[in-house]
Design a protein around this motif. Structure first.
Motif, PDB file in Angstrom:
ATOM      1  N   ILE A 117      -7.494  24.272  66.685  1.00  0.00           N
ATOM      2  CA  ILE A 117      -6.990  24.722  68.014  1.00  0.00           C
ATOM      3  C   ILE A 117      -7.065  26.370  68.109  1.00  0.00           C
ATOM      4  O   ILE A 117      -7.432  27.051  68.737  1.00  0.00           O
ATOM      5  N   ILE A 118      -6.260  26.816  66.940  1.00  0.00           N
ATOM      6  CA  ILE A 118      -6.201  28.732  66.659  1.00  0.00           C
ATOM      7  C   ILE A 118      -7.890  29.025  66.757  1.00  0.00           C
ATOM      8  O   ILE A 118      -8.271  29.903  67.371  1.00  0.00           O
ATOM      9  N   PRO A 119      -8.733  28.493  65.775  1.00  0.00           N
ATOM     10  CA  PRO A 119     -10.026  29.114  65.730  1.00  0.00           C
ATOM     11  C   PRO A 119     -10.697  29.118  67.125  1.00  0.00           C
ATOM     12  O   PRO A 119     -11.354  29.735  67.383  1.00  0.00           O
ATOM     13  N   THR A 120     -10.526  27.785  67.722  1.00  0.00           N
ATOM     14  CA  THR A 120     -11.256  27.731  69.180  1.00  0.00           C
ATOM     15  C   THR A 120     -10.805  28.500  70.231  1.00  0.00           C
ATOM     16  O   THR A 120     -11.413  29.338  70.849  1.00  0.00           O
ATOM     17  N   LEU A 121      -9.207  28.938  70.073  1.00  0.00           N
ATOM     18  CA  LEU A 121      -8.576  29.910  71.114  1.00  0.00           C
ATOM     19  C   LEU A 121      -9.209  31.320  70.798  1.00  0.00           C
ATOM     20  O   LEU A 121      -9.422  32.054  71.681  1.00  0.00           O
ATOM     21  N   ARG A 122      -9.183  31.646  69.297  1.00  0.00           N
ATOM     22  CA  ARG A 122      -9.827  32.797  69.124  1.00  0.00           C
ATOM     23  C   ARG A 122     -11.255  33.224  69.593  1.00  0.00           C
ATOM     24  O   ARG A 122     -11.619  34.160  69.602  1.00  0.00           O
ATOM     25  N   ALA A 123     -12.020  32.009  69.244  1.00  0.00           N
ATOM     26  CA  ALA A 123     -13.414  32.278  69.766  1.00  0.00           C
ATOM     27  C   ALA A 123     -13.529  32.284  71.278  1.00  0.00           C
ATOM     28  O   ALA A 123     -14.301  33.084  71.856  1.00  0.00           O
ATOM     29  N   THR A 124     -12.779  31.602  72.057  1.00  0.00           N
ATOM     30  CA  THR A 124     -12.536  31.763  73.352  1.00  0.00           C
ATOM     31  C   THR A 124     -12.254  33.251  73.754  1.00  0.00           C
ATOM     32  O   THR A 124     -12.881  33.938  74.828  1.00  0.00           O
ATOM     33  N   LYS A 125     -11.099  33.855  73.268  1.00  0.00           N
ATOM     34  CA  LYS A 125     -10.784  35.174  73.620  1.00  0.00           C
ATOM     35  C   LYS A 125     -11.826  36.275  73.010  1.00  0.00           C
ATOM     36  O   LYS A 125     -11.948  36.972  73.996  1.00  0.00           O
ATOM     37  N   LYS A 126     -12.505  36.178  72.223  1.00  0.00           N
ATOM     38  CA  LYS A 126     -13.472  36.765  71.617  1.00  0.00           C
ATOM     39  C   LYS A 126     -14.696  36.861  72.408  1.00  0.00           C
ATOM     40  O   LYS A 126     -15.025  38.182  72.741  1.00  0.00           O
ATOM     41  N   THR A 127     -14.921  35.517  72.999  1.00  0.00           N
ATOM     42  CA  THR A 127     -16.248  35.748  73.754  1.00  0.00           C
ATOM     43  C   THR A 127     -15.884  36.330  75.071  1.00  0.00           C
ATOM     44  O   THR A 127     -16.838  37.109  75.623  1.00  0.00           O
ATOM     45  N   MET A 128     -14.829  36.289  75.783  1.00  0.00           N
ATOM     46  CA  MET A 128     -14.331  36.689  76.962  1.00  0.00           C
ATOM     47  C   MET A 128     -14.104  38.309  76.850  1.00  0.00           C
ATOM     48  O   MET A 128     -14.697  39.142  77.548  1.00  0.00           O
ATOM     49  N   MET A 129     -13.872  39.037  75.575  1.00  0.00           N
ATOM     50  CA  MET A 129     -13.608  40.290  75.389  1.00  0.00           C
ATOM     51  C   MET A 129     -15.221  40.694  75.155  1.00  0.00           C
ATOM     52  O   MET A 129     -15.376  41.863  75.931  1.00  0.00           O
ATOM     53  N   ILE A 130     -16.061  39.943  74.554  1.00  0.00           N
ATOM     54  CA  ILE A 130     -17.311  40.683  74.338  1.00  0.00           C
ATOM     55  C   ILE A 130     -18.038  40.517  75.716  1.00  0.00           C
ATOM     56  O   ILE A 130     -18.883  41.628  76.179  1.00  0.00           O
ATOM     57  N   CYS A 131     -17.861  39.549  76.294  1.00  0.00           N
ATOM     58  CA  CYS A 131     -18.607  39.393  77.777  1.00  0.00           C
ATOM     59  C   CYS A 131     -18.163  40.587  78.602  1.00  0.00           C
ATOM     60  O   CYS A 131     -18.990  41.113  79.523  1.00  0.00           O
TER      61      CYS A 131
END
Length: 165
Positions: free
Chosen positions: A29-43
């Motif tokens: 859960i936490i790694p997936t949420l971090r990946a999602t947040k990072k994706t949105m920040m980068i994009c």
């Protein structure tokens, strides 16, 4: 948009589906949420809000999201296969919970799949290397006009319109 705002829009049935999936692998859960947040920040940083449309930035976002989910869950799973299966479950569920028109959903699923394929080459890549690789792939994405067109490019990112026109 904040994750809690997205979750507020879900029906009870959708929340149960999401909860069921998350309970299968709570350590992801936490790694997936971090990946999602990072994706949105980068994009957001690279493309502003255009990655919410159906152009090349959107293709980049879907592939990046899948790569990052795989990379971040791999740390826990130690298995590329398990990370890829998890990323597919999560991103496929996202497409079901936040439905698009059929062509946009097919495009998203296609670019998600490519992100998971790219992960195998990017598993040990830095964030900068991953972003550069995917930016190049997105720059060379193929414009499609229908679902049949998506199938013509099994190894290329695809997008639905050219924002530069």
């Amino acid at each position: 948009m904040k994750i809690r705002n997205i979750i507020k829009r879900f029906s009870i049935r959708q929340l149960f589906r999401l909860s069921g999936l998350l309970l299968q692998n709570p350590w992801y859960i936490i790694p997936t949420l971090r990946a999602t947040k990072k994706t949105m920040m980068i994009c957001d940083s690279l493309y502003g809000k255009t990655h919410h449309n159906n152009g090349k930035p959107n293709a980049f976002r879907h592939a990046l999201w899948n790569v990052l989910i795989c990379q971040k869950t791999y740390i826990h799973s130690k298995s590329e296969e398990k990370s890829v299966v998890w990323a597919q479950k999560i991103t496929d569920l996202h497409e079901k919970l936040a439905p698009n028109k059929a062509i946009a959903e097919a495009m998203d699923l296609h670019n998600n799949r490519l992100g998971r394929l790219y992960f195998k080459d990017l598993n040990n890549a830095t964030e900068e290397e991953t972003v550069a690789f995917l930016k190049e792939k997105a720059m060379n994405a193929s414009l499609v006009k229908d679902i049949k067109g998506i199938r013509e490019f099994p190894n290329d990112m695809v997008y639905l319109f050219d924002e530069n026109n």
